[in-house]
Design an enzyme around this catalytic site. Structure first.
Site, PDB file in Angstrom:
ATOM      1  N   ASP A  90      33.092  29.107  18.592  1.00 41.93           N
ATOM      2  CA  ASP A  90      32.016  28.285  18.685  1.00 41.93           C
ATOM      3  C   ASP A  90      31.240  28.428  17.449  1.00 41.93           C
ATOM      4  OD1 ASP A  90      29.282  27.634  20.171  1.00 41.93           O
ATOM      5  OD2 ASP A  90      28.305  28.390  19.904  1.00 41.93           O
ATOM      6  N   LYS A 109      29.674  26.230  14.221  1.00 46.74           N
ATOM      7  CA  LYS A 109      29.679  25.532  14.218  1.00 46.74           C
ATOM      8  C   LYS A 109      28.284  25.416  13.191  1.00 46.74           C
ATOM      9  CE  LYS A 109      26.440  26.652  18.408  1.00 46.74           C
ATOM     10  NZ  LYS A 109      26.012  26.083  19.521  1.00 46.74           N
ATOM     11  N   ASN A 152      25.681  28.221  13.373  1.00 51.25           N
ATOM     12  CA  ASN A 152      26.538  30.332  13.041  1.00 51.25           C
ATOM     13  C   ASN A 152      27.007  29.882  12.264  1.00 51.25           C
ATOM     14  OD1 ASN A 152      25.380  30.764  16.031  1.00 51.25           O
ATOM     15  ND2 ASN A 152      27.895  29.458  16.809  1.00 51.25           N
ATOM     16  N   ASP A 170      27.055  34.912  15.777  1.00 49.43           N
ATOM     17  CA  ASP A 170      27.365  35.040  17.326  1.00 49.43           C
ATOM     18  C   ASP A 170      28.372  35.074  17.684  1.00 49.43           C
ATOM     19  OD1 ASP A 170      26.664  34.011  19.403  1.00 49.43           O
ATOM     20  OD2 ASP A 170      25.515  32.504  19.720  1.00 49.43           O
ATOM     21  N   THR A 218      30.433  23.789  22.313  1.00 45.51           N
ATOM     22  CA  THR A 218      29.736  23.254  21.465  1.00 45.51           C
ATOM     23  C   THR A 218      29.378  22.179  21.509  1.00 45.51           C
ATOM     24  OG1 THR A 218      27.503  24.746  20.877  1.00 45.51           O
ATOM     25  CG2 THR A 218      27.577  22.347  20.183  1.00 45.51           C
TER      26      THR A 218
END
Length: 493
Positions: free
Chosen positions: A144, A146, A149, A166, A185
């Site tokens: 994840d 992105k 984060n 995260d 995402t």
């Protein structure tokens, strides 16, 4: 040393040890609050994660998923990764006491600048790569990565330190294990996630490619008007370096992004490949080499990055599920359980429907490709069958010719044996006639020395002549018989 896979939760009241302050942010089933450790005065962030209390409930996070995140965080200790300090558990929540990362998001920080050099951008990407290298060395994939984060520990530092946060979707990759999932995402997920294929460390590298693209241009490479369009763009690797956004970007930076946005995982840059890329390796060099000079000369406008950051924040739904749950928990449990459940099912259905439509579109594209491949294979198989039939017909003709030769050879053998028998009979007959002549000659001459000598001489001459005659006769007949079958068979050699 704690054993991996054994997440440890303290069964104590977190407020007995920490002063809980204001909220810093919230997610679907979590809220992060500032806190101070009472015994030391040190500042931390407390992440309250709502547990799923029953199997039938859809609210909250499964205990095993929380345990996986905690277990991974307890294995990590790196300057570019948020540190886990402590873990507490009560009836409704698991509370993670984390390192306080107060510098805000990296993109928000960069968007406030008037301009950004590639040298500065590379320094931040290098920190991200360093953190990911540490994760991948432990066979851990974040899944994840992105902009939201990627945080800054302290934005007031000369070179702010990156912190990757995260780890709710992070997994440890087991060698040889079959691991597939659809999560993350949409804007940043790798094609293998979209296509529900085997997942590994390579998925993080794709996300870093997307982040770098956005950082240097302020545009998202695969973002479409809908989730379905975004996923289709990712599956097709449909992106380009638009001159409007990349007019000030070096070719070296574009080459770096291309190496990461590679659909085939075996061709995609690994974390070590990325760290060894010239665009990254020139980071921090004091000598004026060609790569560093090119990067320093490039000044990237941050206007588009600022617009992207504003748009991405405004498009994110305000997710205060946790706070609302805390405020109205008893009411919802008493009078709204059925309505809430139906609403969540409907929302889940709509989300699932969108995912199915996206996957169906991808499936249709693949089906068309498979059909084309099948037609080509069918044509090639037909050609191969035709060649096989020709070879089989030729083989049968050769077999028939070989059978004819065998028959001819057998016939020749029989004739040879027959003629041999005739010659043996003729030889016996001639020997008999010769014996008769010898007896006859013996009766014609009287007995005596001279007559005996004469008789033997005559007999010898006669015998020699007869044998020569017999020999010539035999040779002529054998040659004649040997040649005759070959002529009759009609076979030419």
């Amino acid at each position: 040393m704690r054993t991996p896979g054994m997440a440890v939760f303290k069964q104590e009241n977190v407020e007995d040890f920490y002063e809980i302050g204001e909220a810093l942010g919230s997610g679907q089933f979590a809220i992060v609050k500032r806190c101070i450790e009472k015994s030391t005065g040190n500042k931390y962030a407390a992440k309250f994660i709502k547990k799923r209390l029953t199997r039938a409930s859809r609210r909250g996070v499964k205990k095993e998923e929380i345990a996986r995140e905690v277990d991974i965080l307890q294995q990590l200790q790196h300057p570019n990764i948020v540190a886990l300090h402590d873990v507490y558990e009560n009836r409704t929540d698991v509370v993670l006491i984390l390192e306080l990362v107060s510098g805000g998001e990296l993109f928000d920080f960069l968007a406030q600048k008037e301009s950004l050099s590639e040298e500065e951008a590379t320094q931040f990407i290098k920190q991200v790569l360093d953190g990911v290298q540490y994760l991948h060395s432990k066979k851990i994939t974040h899944f994840d990565l992105k902009p939201e984060n990627i945080m800054l520990l302290d934005r007031d530092a000369t070179l702010p330190r990156i912190k990757i946060i995260d780890f709710g979707l992070a997994h440890k990759i087991q060698d040889g294990a079959d691991f597939k999932n659809i999560f993350g995402t949409p804007e940043f997920v790798a094609p293998e996630i979209v296509n529900y294929e085997q997942l590994g460390l390579e998925a993080d590298m794709w996300s870093i490619g997307v982040i770098t693209y956005i950082l240097l241009s302020g545009a998202s490479p695969f973002l479409g008007d809908t989730k379905q369009e975004t996923l289709a763009n990712i599956s097709a690797v449909n992106y380009e370096f638009d001159e409007e956004f990349f007019s000030s970007t070096s070719e070296l930076a574009k080459n770096f992004i291309r190496g990461l946005l590679e659909k085939e995982t075996r061709k995609r840059l690994t974390i070590q490949d990325a760290l060894n890329h010239p665009w990254i390796k020139s980071c921090g060099h004091t000598e004026e080499d060609s790569a560093a000079s090119e990067k320093k000369a490039k000044q990237l406008k941050t206007k588009l990055l600022k617009e992207y950051t504003i748009q991405s924040h405004s498009s994110m739904s305000q997710n205060n599920t946790y706070a609302n749950f805390e405020r109205f928990a008893h009411v919802v449990e008493d009078i709204g359980l059925m309505e809430t459940g139906l609403s969540e099912v409907a929302e889940a259905y709509r989300t699932l429907q969108g995912d199915i439509e996206a996957l169906l579109s991808i499936y249709n594209d693949k089906e068309a490709w498979y059909k084309e491949e099948r037609e080509t294979a069918k044509k090639q198989l037909s050609q191969a069958c035709h060649k096989f039939r020709k070879v089989e017909a030729t083989r049968k003709l050769v077999q028939e010719d070989m059978k004819a030769v065998d028959v001819c050879l057998e016939s020749i053998g029989k004739r040879y044996n027959h003629r041999q028998g005739q010659l043996d009979a003729l030889r016996q007959e001639l020997n008999s006639e010769l014996q008769w002549l010898q007896d006859l000659m013996g009766s014609l001459h009287p007995e005596g020395t001279n007559s005996s000598i004469h008789n033997r001489s005559l007999s010898t001459h006669v015998k020699k002549a007869l044998e020569d005659l017999l020999h010539l006769t035999c040779e002529g007949e054998v040659c004649s018989e040997a040649e005759q079958p070959l002529t009759e068979s009609g076979i030419n050699y």
